[in-house]
Design an enzyme around this catalytic site. Structure first.
Site, PDB file in Angstrom:
ATOM      1  N   ASP A 257       0.869  -1.168   0.000  1.00  0.00           N
ATOM      2  CA  ASP A 257       0.000   0.000   0.000  1.00  0.00           C
ATOM      3  C   ASP A 257       0.917   1.233   0.000  1.00  0.00           C
ATOM      4  O   ASP A 257       2.154   1.127   0.045  1.00  0.00           O
ATOM      5  CB  ASP A 257      -0.952  -0.024   1.203  1.00  0.00           C
TER       6      ASP A 257
HETATM    7  C1  BGC Z   1      -5.096   3.130   0.449  1.00  0.00           C
HETATM    8  C2  BGC Z   1      -5.321   2.130  -0.676  1.00  0.00           C
HETATM    9  C3  BGC Z   1      -5.201   2.792  -2.011  1.00  0.00           C
HETATM   10  C4  BGC Z   1      -3.855   3.468  -2.104  1.00  0.00           C
HETATM   11  C5  BGC Z   1      -3.586   4.121  -3.430  1.00  0.00           C
HETATM   12  C6  BGC Z   1      -3.867   3.986   0.227  1.00  0.00           C
HETATM   13  O1  BGC Z   1      -3.826   5.039   1.122  1.00  0.00           O
HETATM   14  O2  BGC Z   1      -4.985   2.444   1.663  1.00  0.00           O
HETATM   15  O3  BGC Z   1      -6.568   1.522  -0.508  1.00  0.00           O
HETATM   16  O4  BGC Z   1      -5.382   1.858  -3.028  1.00  0.00           O
HETATM   17  O5  BGC Z   1      -3.772   4.464  -1.095  1.00  0.00           O
HETATM   18  O6  BGC Z   1      -4.306   5.275  -3.607  1.00  0.00           O
END
Ligand code: BGC
Length: 733
Positions: A257
């Site tokens: 993530d």
């Molecule tokens: C979130 C994810 C997301 C990623 C990309 C993160 O902060 O937890 O769910 O896909 O950002 O935007």
């Protein structure tokens, strides 16, 4: 594929291989704290494997051009985005979508999202989010499918199939199941917080939806931010390799993530070089935003902290994904201006969004049949969410233009017909909290605070209500109060809105509460006092029309809750499939000394899992089992008669639960094992059949052995998890 990728890798330098593992963010949207710089230069140098948060064919084509014309080996980039509940055509938030219990509609929403995203240059969706969540304080409960592993698994499968049926086609894009794992079990519902869990609970209750996505062939997995039993998921070899790859046979690639690697420094696992090596060795292939891989893997290799084989494996998996997507054959496969102009936000897609949204709303109460509204007389439409477009698309609709969505007011005007007069007043702000403006600022200032004193706004609303036959009041959360980094310790409707509602109820006129929310709210008082409540989540682009369709009865509501709604936050976590304890409270009781209960609140929810009303009424009768004793791999056939004994056609979600009465470990009091959404005409009866085999009774014991155990079982069927018809069966080995 193997040959192609091997040949390509034989030409790659170590730096180029590490470059493929790097996933920076572009700047069209902000979905995290950090950002990346010099992206074009890095792409030309072969230091980038993919890019996300970039929107439009023109921009994506331009960036892809750098990769395939300027970088030495001309390796195309993969383009990701948070396409979560739609692209420009937005569907209800995932928690809402799950309440349709309609796998065809769930899959169809993902299919449309894939078609639109694929028409706009995107080939990789950071979805489905399948984290089981039982704590409504956690803002991201909005992004998942609720509390149940069985239903969550069905939805995970439907979503993955919707996104990526056939990757050779440019209307299909690669899915990414997230957040692996157990992100939804964050302690105290505080985002990013610790999780700690027994393995049997993990395997029985939290892991099944991820597994279902893997079994459905999901192309990628995203690791979660949280730690799991002391090891951050991003460095958790048990999860990212032993479970994901060895046990489940996952063949795709595994991405962190947003800065998930860097955050392990704050978790306390070491410096960036150390945590980057830990992540690679755990099985992570791609590093989102943080550039830990990019800046430290080479030195870690020289120092023997990672191996060449580990880097090669990760690189191979990223390249394989690009191969599967057909990007080597045509790097511009998803860059088709003609498709971008004709396939996005189309009338057909919006029609589908309207229908699907209407099927997700949950009628929580309808005393005296206040609903559906009559197409005559005057409606007072009141509340901060009544004339509001920007909130309709909810959390994670980054690609959408919220100003194009339909407000409730607009929807009512379009659907009501000439005989109805609609008067409007805002009535209150969404929240009076001083932090509110600040939060709104962070989220792009889409929230307007009316500067008038609350009392003035209420008295204006009462004036409007005075001339009406019925009051429709649109209250609840704003989209910003839900989703990532939006945990709440108070899960009630904000006080300013409650004050408005109280004043409206005092008029004595019939009041319909249209409730917008991204989580189960604690609305015991509202349930006691308000005659009709329709929960509409954040319904997406066509929310206003869909709500009006249901309010006027053009669509009969058929949504059922996929989470338990508590009486107050102190009961949390409250979920239907809990264990019995050694001192269970007898059913129907409130408090008994030396029993498992509270002094100040009963154990009951306001609304149980699976609950939702209709404008018609369904009764269940004649639950019949094909046998009362079975042996081994025989099949049990369960039949029940469902009758629509109301006066309207409607759809009902028939739910089947089981309980294993004696086990080698404690077993849940109920587990969903099947459901069917059926349509019944007014007055129609139907026999509904479920088949159960020992396969359905299997679970993981404390040694993680997956098997069923012989003995007595209760089979239950009903229209929600509380009101069921039971029957007993003995199943011998
Ligand atoms: C979130 C994810 C997301 C990623 C990309 C993160 O902060 O937890 O769910 O896909 O950002 O935007």
């Amino acid at each position: 594929m193997d040959k192609y990728v091997s040949a390509l890798m034989s030409k790659m330098t170590l730096d180029e291989k590490i470059g493929q593992l790097n996933l920076p963010t572009s700047s069209d949207f902000t979905t995290g704290q950090a950002s990346n710089s010099d992206i074009a230069k890095k792409i030309a140098e072969g230091k980038v494997g993919g890019l996300f948060n970039i929107k439009s064919v023109a921009k994506i084509r331009e960036v892809q051009k750098i990769a395939v014309e300027k970088s030495r080996l001309k390796i195309p980039l993969i383009f990701g985005m948070d396409v979560i509940h739609g692209y420009e055509t937005v569907f209800p938030i995932p928690l809402g979508l799950s309440c349709s219990w309609d796998m065809q509609e769930v899959g169809h929403s993902a299919r449309i999202a894939a078609t639109e995203a694929g028409a706009d240059g995107i080939c990789w969706a950071f979805s489905p989010m399948v984290d089981i969540a039982r704590d409504p304080r956690w803002g991201r409960i909005a992004e998942g499918s609720g509390e149940d592993p069985y239903l969550g698994s069905q939805i995970a499968r439907a979503m993955v199939r919707g996104y990526q049926q056939d990757l050779s086609d440019n209307t299909d894009i690669m899915a990414c199941v997230k957040h692996f794992a157990l992100y939804g079990a964050a302690e105290a519902g505080r985002d990013y917080n610790t999780t700690d869990m027994s393995y049997s609970r993990m395997f029985n209750e939290y892991l099944p939806p991820y597994r279902a996505a893997v079994d459905a062939g999901v192309g990628s997995v995203m690791a979660s931010f949280n730690d799991v039993n002391g090891i951050p998921a991003t460095a958790n070899k048990f999860l990212q390799t032993d479970v994901l790859r060895t046990r489940w046979g996952f063949k795709g690639f595994d991405v962190t993530d947003y800065t998930g690697i860097n955050e392990m420094v704050a978790h306390g696992l070491g410096d960036l070089q150390t945590v980057s090596a830990l992540a690679l060795r755990a099985g992570i292939d791609m590093d989102m935003v943080g550039e830990g891989f990019l800046t430290t893997l080479k030195i870690s290799l020289q120092q023997g902290k990672v191996t060449k084989a580990e880097i090669d494996t990760a690189c191979r998996r990223v390249l394989e994904a690009k191969y599967k997507l057909g990007l080597f054959a045509n790097p511009y496969k998803y860059c088709d201006e003609r498709r971008a102009a004709t396939e996005i936000f189309t009338a057909d897609n919006r029609t589908a969004a309207r229908k699907i949204a209407a099927d997700c709303f949950v009628l929580l109460k309808n005393q005296g049949n206040v609903l559906p509204l009559k197409r005559a007389g005057t409606i007072a439409l009141i509340g901060p969410l009544a004339d509001n477009k920007v909130n309709m698309t909810g959390t994670w609709s980054v690609a959408a233009d919220p100003s194009k969505s339909v407000s409730l007011w607009q929807g009512l005007k379009d659907v009501a017909g000439d005989g109805v007069k609609i008067m409007y007043s805002q009535g209150s702000n969404l929240d009076a909290d001083s932090l509110f403006e600040q939060r709104a600022e962070m989220f792009g200032k889409i929230l307007h605070q009316d500067p008038r004193p609350a009392a003035d706004m209420i008295s204006e609303a009462l004036n409007v209500a005075a001339g009406a036959d019925v009051i429709v009041v649109a209250l609840g959360e704003s989209a910003e109060m839900t989703g990532e980094s939006s945990s709440r310790s108070n899960i009630e409707i904000p006080q300013v809105q409650q004050d408005l509602l109280k004043a409206l109820l005092k008029t004595g006129k019939p009041v319909v509460l249209v409730l917008f929310t991204g989580r189960p709210l604690a609305i015991k008082w509202e349930n006691d006092e308000v005659p009709a409540i329709l929960n509409v989540w954040f319904g997406g682009t066509e929310a206003g029309h869909a709500i009006a369709d249901v309010l006027f009865g053009d669509t009969n509501p058929s949504g059922k809750l996929t989470t338990t709604w508590p009486q107050n936050v102190g009961q949390v976590p409250l979920y239907y499939n809990h264990m019995n304890t050694g001192r269970p409270l007898p059913e129907g009781a409130w408090f008994q000394k030396f029993r498992s209960n509270y002094l100040d609140v009963s154990n009951d929810p306001v609304y149980p899992f699976g609950y939702g009303l209709s404008y018609t009424h369904f009764t269940y009768s004649d639950l019949t089992l094909s046998d009362s004793a079975l042996k081994g791999n025989q099949q049990l056939t369960v039949t029940v008669t469902v009758t629509n004994d109301g006066s309207k056609d409607g759809r009902e979600v028939v739910q089947l639960y089981t309980r294993q009465l004696v086990g080698s470990i404690t077993r849940p009091v109920k587990e969903l094992k099947g459901f069917q959404k059926i349509a019944l005409k007014a007055g129609e009866s139907r026999q509904v059949t479920f088949n159960i085999t020992p396969q359905d009774l299997k679970f993981y014991n404390n040694e993680l052995k997956y098997d069923w155990e012989p003995g007595d079982f209760v089979i239950m069927v009903g229209g929600n998890s509380r009101d069921v018809l039971p029957a007993k069966i003995n199943w011998a080995r």
